[in-house]
Motif scaffolding. Structure first.
Motif: not given
Length: 452
Positions: A272-283
């Motif tokens: 979960a934190p991996i998906v969340l972190g990548v999403s935050m960085a991509s936005l």
């Protein structure tokens, strides 16, 4: 003094009677200092027996021997006991044979008389001879395994960082990832062929069955490699590596839904934190574009299937030869798309523009070295992972990604938003937690298998 001379003469006599090496070394020392300067002494030594000289030699050399022996023994006794050899030296002990000389074993240190005499005549000191004679046969690798493993990790990180930096600099003036991907593999294949010709390592034979096993692995390896380079050319290096942090998510999904392996809930939670972190960085990534994002995601899928096929293609061949064959097959697969997709543009303006910007020598040098660093860091990664436990491997892999992201930001001066930085940290932290738990579960599984 007379008693000491008698003991000294008796020791010399025993040495000459039992071992010629002892006699010759001692005589060379006496000859160098003038002890055997008389004609009588030389005639006695030529007969290889002190008994034939008897009292005549003792009268001639007694006082000089007495003056010489204390210096020799004091020089020898100044050395720690552990370095004097495997056998203790007892000058006053009466034995039937000389125990301190064993010519059949080259690792046994000779007696102190022989060492002292030889050292005096040759100009070397007793400690130097003792050090050379008692040198351990244990190799540096087996004696300092932690230091060697640390060097492997350092070299792996160093080569990986250098590759990523040089690769991105090359794309800044030569944006042709399909062609560059083929160059990476081509330089690696040339390196493998030279290594095989030199016998380092010896080439392992390959048959049709092994080729069929390695073919799907090579296809996924080639696809993942090309897509990673397409992403490198399109977006910042740090962003590509942040997206590639999602690779554990794809591995877990493939293991659960394709291989049918049950993934523990704890592992799913760490994703979960991996998906969340990548999403935050991509936005909020300033260099974001869909081409770079989709290419990096495709590389994740390709490398996931490569891992799956690699488990099915397990062979008794060493990792160096396996990686060499995968590189050869992948190169053959990468050449056609490079020609079809980028060939016409390369011939029209690609090569000419690159040479005009940096010159032909730098252009060719960059192509060669970026390919060499790519192959060496991958080869070192395989060699490093063979030396450590899965947990150490997992931690090392996470730290490698941190190093690459950090250095790329510093070198290229990439501006990142606060949200991108926080997202990257969260994603890397999630990867670290996932890798740690996964490695612990694998170790527990091995322990249960070993005890059962």
């Amino acid at each position: 003094m007379a008693a000491f001379a008698s003991v000294s003469s008796a020791a010399v006599s025993a040495s000459l009677g039992c071992e010629k090496m002892e006699f010759r070394a001692l005589s060379s020392s006496f000859r160098a200092t003038g002890v055997l300067s008389s004609g009588k002494g030389r005639r006695c030594l030529q007969q290889n027996s002190v008994h034939s000289c008897g009292q005549e030699l003792r009268r001639t050399t007694a006082n000089q021997i007495c003056a010489k022996r204390p210096a020799l023994y004091s020089s020898f006794l100044a050395k720690p006991v552990a370095s004097r050899g495997l056998l203790a030296f007892t000058p006053l002990k009466k034995t039937s044979s000389l125990q301190s000389v064993n010519p059949t074993n080259k690792h046994v240190v000779a007696s102190p008389v022989c060492m002292a005499a030889a050292s005096d005549s040759e100009g070397a000191s007793v400690p130097e001879i003792a050090k050379e004679s008692a040198a351990t046969t244990e190799s540096f690798v087996s004696k300092y395994p932690a230091l060697v493993t640390g060097f492997f990790f350092f070299a792996w990180y160093f080569l990986n960082v250098i590759f990523n930096i040089m690769n991105k600099k090359l794309y800044n003036y030569f944006p042709y990832p399909y062609f560059v991907s083929a160059i990476h593999l081509g330089v690696g294949v040339a390196y493998c062929c030279v290594s095989w010709l030199l016998g380092m390592p010896k080439r392992a034979p390959i048959d049709g069955e092994l080729f069929k096993l390695l073919l799907p692995v090579s296809i996924c390896h080639a696809l993942g490699h090309v897509m990673t380079n397409v992403s490198f050319a399109a977006v910042a290096v740090s962003f590509t590596h942040t997206i590639k942090a999602l690779e554990p998510f794809f591995n877990a999904a493939a293991s659960q839904f394709i291989l049918g392996q049950q993934i523990p809930v704890t592992l799913w939670l760490t994703l979960a934190p991996i998906v969340l972190g990548v999403s935050m960085a991509s936005l909020t990534e300033l260099s974001f574009n869909w081409k770079g994002f989709i290419s990096a995601m495709t590389a994740n899928v390709a490398f996931t299937y490569r891992n799956i096929y690699s488990k099915k293609a397990m062979t008794g061949m060493d990792s160096t030869n396996v990686y060499a064959y995968i590189s050869i097959i992948s190169l053959v697969l990468c050449i056609p798309p490079a020609i079809l997709i980028e060939g016409p543009q390369l011939l029209q303006s690609g090569f000419g523009d690159a040479i005009a910007k940096v010159g032909i020598n730098k252009f060719l040098s960059d192509l060669f070295w970026v390919g060499m660093f790519y192959h060496l860091y991958n080869q070192l990664a395989n060699n490093t992972l063979e030396r450590v436990a899965p947990l150490t491997h997992a931690v090392g892999n996470v730290l490698k990604r941190v190093f690459v992201i950090g250095f790329s930001i510093v070198v290229f001066g990439n501006k990142i938003s606060t949200q991108t930085g926080i997202g990257t940290v969260i994603a890397i932290g999630g990867v670290a937690l996932y890798s740690y738990i996964k490695a612990k579960l694998e170790e527990e599984k091995r322990a249960k298998t070993a005890t059962s």
